[in-house]
Motif scaffolding. Structure first.
Motif, PDB file in Angstrom:
ATOM      1  N   GLN A  91       1.321 -25.464   5.555  1.00  0.00           N
ATOM      2  CA  GLN A  91       0.995 -24.249   4.808  1.00  0.00           C
ATOM      3  C   GLN A  91       0.966 -23.016   5.710  1.00  0.00           C
ATOM      4  N   GLY A  92       1.189 -23.232   7.006  1.00  0.00           N
ATOM      5  CA  GLY A  92       1.240 -22.096   7.925  1.00  0.00           C
ATOM      6  C   GLY A  92      -0.044 -21.812   8.663  1.00  0.00           C
ATOM      7  N   PHE A 121      -2.918 -24.338  -3.499  1.00  0.00           N
ATOM      8  CA  PHE A 121      -2.051 -23.503  -2.682  1.00  0.00           C
ATOM      9  C   PHE A 121      -0.850 -23.015  -3.486  1.00  0.00           C
ATOM     10  N   GLU A 122      -0.354 -23.845  -4.380  1.00  0.00           N
ATOM     11  CA  GLU A 122       0.748 -23.432  -5.240  1.00  0.00           C
ATOM     12  C   GLU A 122       0.328 -22.263  -6.126  1.00  0.00           C
ATOM     13  N   ARG A 125       0.138 -19.016  -4.111  1.00  0.00           N
ATOM     14  CA  ARG A 125       1.472 -18.472  -3.883  1.00  0.00           C
ATOM     15  C   ARG A 125       2.027 -17.802  -5.142  1.00  0.00           C
ATOM     16  N   SER A 130       1.073 -13.032  -0.058  1.00  0.00           N
ATOM     17  CA  SER A 130       2.068 -13.488   0.905  1.00  0.00           C
ATOM     18  C   SER A 130       1.672 -14.817   1.559  1.00  0.00           C
ATOM     19  N   GLU A 131       2.703 -15.550   1.992  1.00  0.00           N
ATOM     20  CA  GLU A 131       2.490 -16.837   2.670  1.00  0.00           C
ATOM     21  C   GLU A 131       1.609 -16.675   3.901  1.00  0.00           C
ATOM     22  N   LEU A 132       1.754 -15.538   4.593  1.00  0.00           N
ATOM     23  CA  LEU A 132       0.971 -15.313   5.808  1.00  0.00           C
ATOM     24  C   LEU A 132      -0.500 -15.063   5.506  1.00  0.00           C
ATOM     25  N   ILE A 134      -2.292 -16.318   2.906  1.00  0.00           N
ATOM     26  CA  ILE A 134      -3.016 -17.444   2.302  1.00  0.00           C
ATOM     27  C   ILE A 134      -3.867 -18.221   3.305  1.00  0.00           C
TER      28      ILE A 134
END
Length: 324
Positions: A91-92, A121-122, A125, A130-132, A134
């Motif tokens: 997930q980053g 998490f879905e 998003r 943004s992904e960063l 989360i």
């Protein structure tokens, strides 16, 4: 006398919390007081040592945070924790963000990544965040993971998005707003519908929501602290978020911030510089545990130069004399 009482309160021990235990793939909630009693078996002692080692070596926690976190979770095999860490990495999450999340919410290590974590998490998003961002949001407000996204978070988010817009709804998500704890049918919809029926402007509807949150925390509308609490709580992305971020960096959980806010709402109006200076002295120089300071937030308002440092110096000298 006031500073003495604050220093005294900072030294008090905390009670035993509940603990998440995973044995043979089954996760249950138990009493930490019983789990860590002196009469534990040799097998349980080895298990606790394994958990502590895992928190240190695999999760990157400091010894102090690992000891604290080990009181909240147990597991007899590394399968679930390994799966959770791999999921978070995908997930980053950085290593420091994983350590921060586990330190605040150790029970995440026994969650099912696919059943419990992936849908949440879905959803995050899907909001356009943004992904960063989360990993930052989740590591800062891990209690988001304890809420039902299907029954609470998603319905509330979609409803308030239609009222205040996606940007403002996302701001509430970014700061882990308490509104996502409310039941949409019984707590949110009736109030908003009533305000609309009587012609209350949209911005006033938002103010009513903030006032309801503040009243839910136990603030008395007849007292001046109620206005202070609303003033601190209604800020969108400004002072509130900055204070929240600083306290989180110093290891406060969402419950700690909420407790401090309830005790002294103006603690969410302090400057980043003042908060960091006070926390640095109390934690790094005096040796107080960061989260305990949330019980006496008024100490953050005192002048370091004129009050805290001189009086703590006197206390130190006094303690040295007693020890000799």
């Amino acid at each position: 006398m006031l500073l003495r009482s604050i220093l005294s309160s900072l030294l008090k021990n905390e009670g035993f919390p509940s603990i998440w235990v995973c044995r043979n793939g089954v996760t249950t909630l138990a009493s930490a007081e019983n789990s860590f009693s002196p009469s534990v078996s040799g097998e349980e002692t080895l298990q606790k040592g394994y958990v502590l080692s895992y928190l240190l070596n695999s999760c990157g926690l400091s010894p102090e945070k690992a000891i604290s976190a080990s009181k909240f979770v147990q597991f007899d095999a590394p399968d679930k924790p390994i799966a959770v860490l791999k999921f978070l990495e995908k997930q980053g999450f950085t290593r420091s963000q994983i350590a921060n999340l586990v330190a605040k919410f150790p029970a995440v290590l026994v969650y099912d990544p696919q059943m419990s974590l992936s849908p949440k998490f879905e959803f995050l998003r899907s909001t356009g965040i943004s992904e960063l961002e989360i990993p930052t949001i989740v590591s800062r407000y891990p209690d988001l993971l304890t809420r039902s996204f299907k029954r609470r978070v998603a319905p509330v988010y979609n409803y308030i998005k239609g009222i205040i817009g996606a940007a403002n709804a996302n701001t509430l998500l970014r700061r882990g707003s308490w509104i996502f704890n409310l039941d949409i049918e019984s707590r949110i919809v009736p109030n908003v519908d009533l305000l609309r029926e009587v012609g209350v402007p949209q911005d006033r509807v938002e103010l009513k929501r903030v006032a309801d949150e503040v009243k839910q925390l136990g603030f008395d509308p007849l007292k001046s602290t109620f206005i202070l609490a609303i003033n601190a709580r209604k800020g969108e992305g400004s002072v509130w978020d900055k204070c929240n971020g600083v306290y989180s960096k110093w290891g406060w959980w969402e419950d700690d911030i909420r407790m401090a806010f309830k005790k002294h709402p103006s603690c969410m109006l302090l400057s980043e510089k003042k908060i960091s200076a006070a926390m640095d002295f109390l934690v790094n120089k005096i040796g107080r545990e960061s989260r305990v300071i949330a019980k006496s937030p008024q100490v953050l308002f005192y002048s370091l130069k004129e009050r805290i440092v001189p009086r703590c110096s006197v206390v130190r000298l006094w303690l040295r004399k007693i020890g000799t």
